[in-house]
Motif scaffolding. Structure first.
Motif, PDB file in Angstrom:
ATOM      1  N   PHE A  58       0.730  -1.206  -0.085  1.00 22.38           N
ATOM      2  CA  PHE A  58       0.021   0.029  -0.102  1.00 22.38           C
ATOM      3  C   PHE A  58       0.662   1.167  -0.041  1.00 22.38           C
ATOM      4  O   PHE A  58       0.622   2.120  -0.807  1.00 22.38           O
ATOM      5  N   ALA A  59       1.968   1.250   0.884  1.00 22.77           N
ATOM      6  CA  ALA A  59       2.829   2.367   0.944  1.00 22.77           C
ATOM      7  C   ALA A  59       3.354   2.582  -0.318  1.00 22.77           C
ATOM      8  O   ALA A  59       3.683   3.671  -0.797  1.00 22.77           O
ATOM      9  N   LEU A  60       3.816   1.420  -1.054  1.00 20.50           N
ATOM     10  CA  LEU A  60       4.544   1.610  -2.334  1.00 20.50           C
ATOM     11  C   LEU A  60       3.613   1.874  -3.420  1.00 20.50           C
ATOM     12  O   LEU A  60       3.936   2.937  -4.244  1.00 20.50           O
ATOM     13  N   LEU A  61       2.516   1.742  -3.268  1.00 19.30           N
ATOM     14  CA  LEU A  61       1.529   2.134  -4.625  1.00 19.30           C
ATOM     15  C   LEU A  61       1.193   3.781  -4.364  1.00 19.30           C
ATOM     16  O   LEU A  61       1.099   4.400  -5.048  1.00 19.30           O
ATOM     17  N   VAL A  62       0.968   4.113  -3.008  1.00 23.71           N
ATOM     18  CA  VAL A  62       0.804   5.532  -2.740  1.00 23.71           C
ATOM     19  C   VAL A  62       2.117   6.424  -3.268  1.00 23.71           C
ATOM     20  O   VAL A  62       1.797   7.372  -3.917  1.00 23.71           O
ATOM     21  N   PHE A  63       3.115   5.976  -2.711  1.00 23.74           N
ATOM     22  CA  PHE A  63       4.308   6.524  -3.368  1.00 23.74           C
ATOM     23  C   PHE A  63       4.372   6.601  -4.964  1.00 23.74           C
ATOM     24  O   PHE A  63       4.750   7.644  -5.451  1.00 23.74           O
ATOM     25  N   ALA A  64       4.009   5.623  -5.603  1.00 25.41           N
ATOM     26  CA  ALA A  64       4.053   5.518  -6.975  1.00 25.41           C
ATOM     27  C   ALA A  64       2.941   6.464  -7.610  1.00 25.41           C
ATOM     28  O   ALA A  64       3.167   7.193  -8.746  1.00 25.41           O
ATOM     29  N   GLN A  65       1.928   6.520  -7.005  1.00 22.73           N
ATOM     30  CA  GLN A  65       0.886   7.474  -7.292  1.00 22.73           C
ATOM     31  C   GLN A  65       1.011   9.205  -7.413  1.00 22.73           C
ATOM     32  O   GLN A  65       1.166   9.767  -8.063  1.00 22.73           O
ATOM     33  N   ARG A  66       1.739   9.216  -5.979  1.00 16.90           N
ATOM     34  CA  ARG A  66       1.985  10.677  -5.831  1.00 16.90           C
ATOM     35  C   ARG A  66       3.208  11.060  -6.122  1.00 16.90           C
ATOM     36  O   ARG A  66       3.487  12.421  -6.438  1.00 16.90           O
TER      37      ARG A  66
ATOM     38  N   ASN B 123       3.357  12.027 -10.772  1.00 17.41           N
ATOM     39  CA  ASN B 123       3.529  13.420 -10.914  1.00 17.41           C
ATOM     40  C   ASN B 123       4.818  13.987 -11.786  1.00 17.41           C
ATOM     41  O   ASN B 123       4.837  14.550 -12.821  1.00 17.41           O
ATOM     42  N   ARG B 124       5.776  12.938 -11.597  1.00 11.04           N
ATOM     43  CA  ARG B 124       7.037  12.886 -12.592  1.00 11.04           C
ATOM     44  C   ARG B 124       6.696  12.507 -14.031  1.00 11.04           C
ATOM     45  O   ARG B 124       7.076  13.268 -15.024  1.00 11.04           O
ATOM     46  N   TRP B 125       5.889  11.419 -14.122  1.00  7.88           N
ATOM     47  CA  TRP B 125       5.533  11.328 -15.507  1.00  7.88           C
ATOM     48  C   TRP B 125       4.580  12.253 -16.149  1.00  7.88           C
ATOM     49  O   TRP B 125       4.697  12.609 -17.282  1.00  7.88           O
ATOM     50  N   GLY B 126       3.894  12.843 -15.319  1.00  5.90           N
ATOM     51  CA  GLY B 126       2.773  13.890 -15.637  1.00  5.90           C
ATOM     52  C   GLY B 126       3.672  15.141 -16.197  1.00  5.90           C
ATOM     53  O   GLY B 126       3.174  15.627 -17.314  1.00  5.90           O
TER      54      GLY B 126
END
Length: 351
Positions: A27-35, A39-42
């Motif tokens: 869960f922590a890894l998924l939240v890190f990837a999303q935030r 954002n970097r990919w965006g």
């Protein structure tokens, strides 16, 4: 008994703690990837000319925290030896959450693509805006209906029997709301056939205004005096509509009258004067000018020409210029405009 041998129901305590730790880590890894990573990919996607990556970023940003949590818990429980009932429960909840999240992703992607296409076509084809709005609405209805059927099927409900029941119930509902459905289908007819689009100026019976919005039930116009006119879509299509938004040129017919005392030589040059007046204005095409009729108090001439513009203000400017030119030439030629007069012949008693 050693703590290592403690159990929570059928699950060993140590295995449960390991599963909880794995779920928390995922869960922590998924939240890190999303935030962070997203954002970097965006920011990277904003610098590219391709729009697909921008849409994918927008789609992934719709990932909900409860979806990430459920997926983390599911992955954490994979190594647990759960009873059959518990395993079915976990899988059912996971599938339901996945279907709901997939619906959000698909809906976001559909809206993004239609919005980009709408902005691209707005300048060249304003009518496509209504079409795309209707397509987007129907597409989302179909999408979420499909997601609902998959969710019900996952819960063990007989979807075939449900669809049959909904079909019978749908007929009853359709009869009850046939007026609303009539307006809905009229809206689709407006979208597909495009008798008018947003921005067109319409005259319906004795009402007139500019189209502001075409909805699923009503179409709204803004009148010249400022108030909003609201028409039912079905009633609107049953009316006689004059669409000035599709006008490419305006045909103008006007008459003038001169006095009966005007010499014949002056009458013969009036059509030439009218031609000169029309052709002296820009964006016009002269058609004809004739001595039309003997009126009650005037000799009437009819002139026809075309204004090569749909703009009403431009038409009035041209007509004003034509009128002033005619007035000037009549003064020069000594031709008098006619106005309502009566001549009385009084007989004397001797007569």
């Amino acid at each position: 008994m050693s703590p290592l041998e403690w159990t929570i129901g059928p699950v060993n305590l140590v295995d449960a703690l390991i599963a909880l730790g794995v779920a928390a880590g995922i869960f922590a890894l998924l939240v890190f990837a999303q935030r962070v990573l997203l954002n970097r990919w965006g920011k990277f996607a904003e610098g590219t000319t391709n729009t697909i990556d921008d849409d994918l970023v927008a789609v992934l940003r719709r990932s909900q925290w409860w979806f990430l949590l459920v997926m983390a818990i599911y992955l954490g429980t994979l190594h647990l030896d759960l009873p059959a009932q518990g395993d079915r429960f976990v899988r059912s909840v996971t599938v339901l959450v996945l279907l709901l999240q997939a619906g959000l992703w698909s809906s976001t992607f559909l809206v993004q693509r239609l919005e980009r296409y709408r902005l691209k076509r707005r300048e060249t084809d304003p009518g496509s805006e209504m079409t795309l709005s209707a397509v987007g609405f129907l597409g989302r209805i179909a999408l979420w209906s499909f997601v609902l059927l998959l969710a019900l099927d996952n819960l063990g409900i007989n979807v075939t029997a449900l669809i049959a029941g909904l079909g019978v119930g749908g007929i009853a509902v359709a009869l009850a709301v046939q007026n609303i459905l009539g307006d809905l289908f009229a809206s689709l007819s407006i979208v597909l056939d495009k008798p008018f689009t947003v921005g067109d100026f319409l005259i319906i019976d004795d009402l007139l205004g500019k189209v502001e919005h075409v909805g699923l039930k009503t179409t709204r116009l803004r009148s010249l005096s400022g108030e909003q006119l609201v028409f039912s879509n079905s009633d609107l299509l049953q009316s006689r509509i004059r669409n000035y938004g599709r006008m490419h040129e305006r045909r103008v017919v006007f008459e003038i009258g001169v006095t009966y005392q005007t010499p014949r030589t002056k009458l013969q040059i009036i059509p030439t004067i009218m031609r000169e007046a029309v052709e002296s204005a820009e964006e016009t095409r002269f058609d004809r000018s004739h001595f039309k009729a003997y009126g009650n108090f005037s000799l009437n001439f009819e002139t026809v020409y075309f204004v090569l513009s749909a703009d009403y203000t431009r038409y009035m400017d041209i007509q004003q210029a034509v009128n002033l030119h005619v007035h000037q030439r009549f003064e020069e030629e000594g031709i008098e405009f006619a106005y309502p007069t009566q001549t009385l012949f009084i007989a004397t008693p001797d007569a």
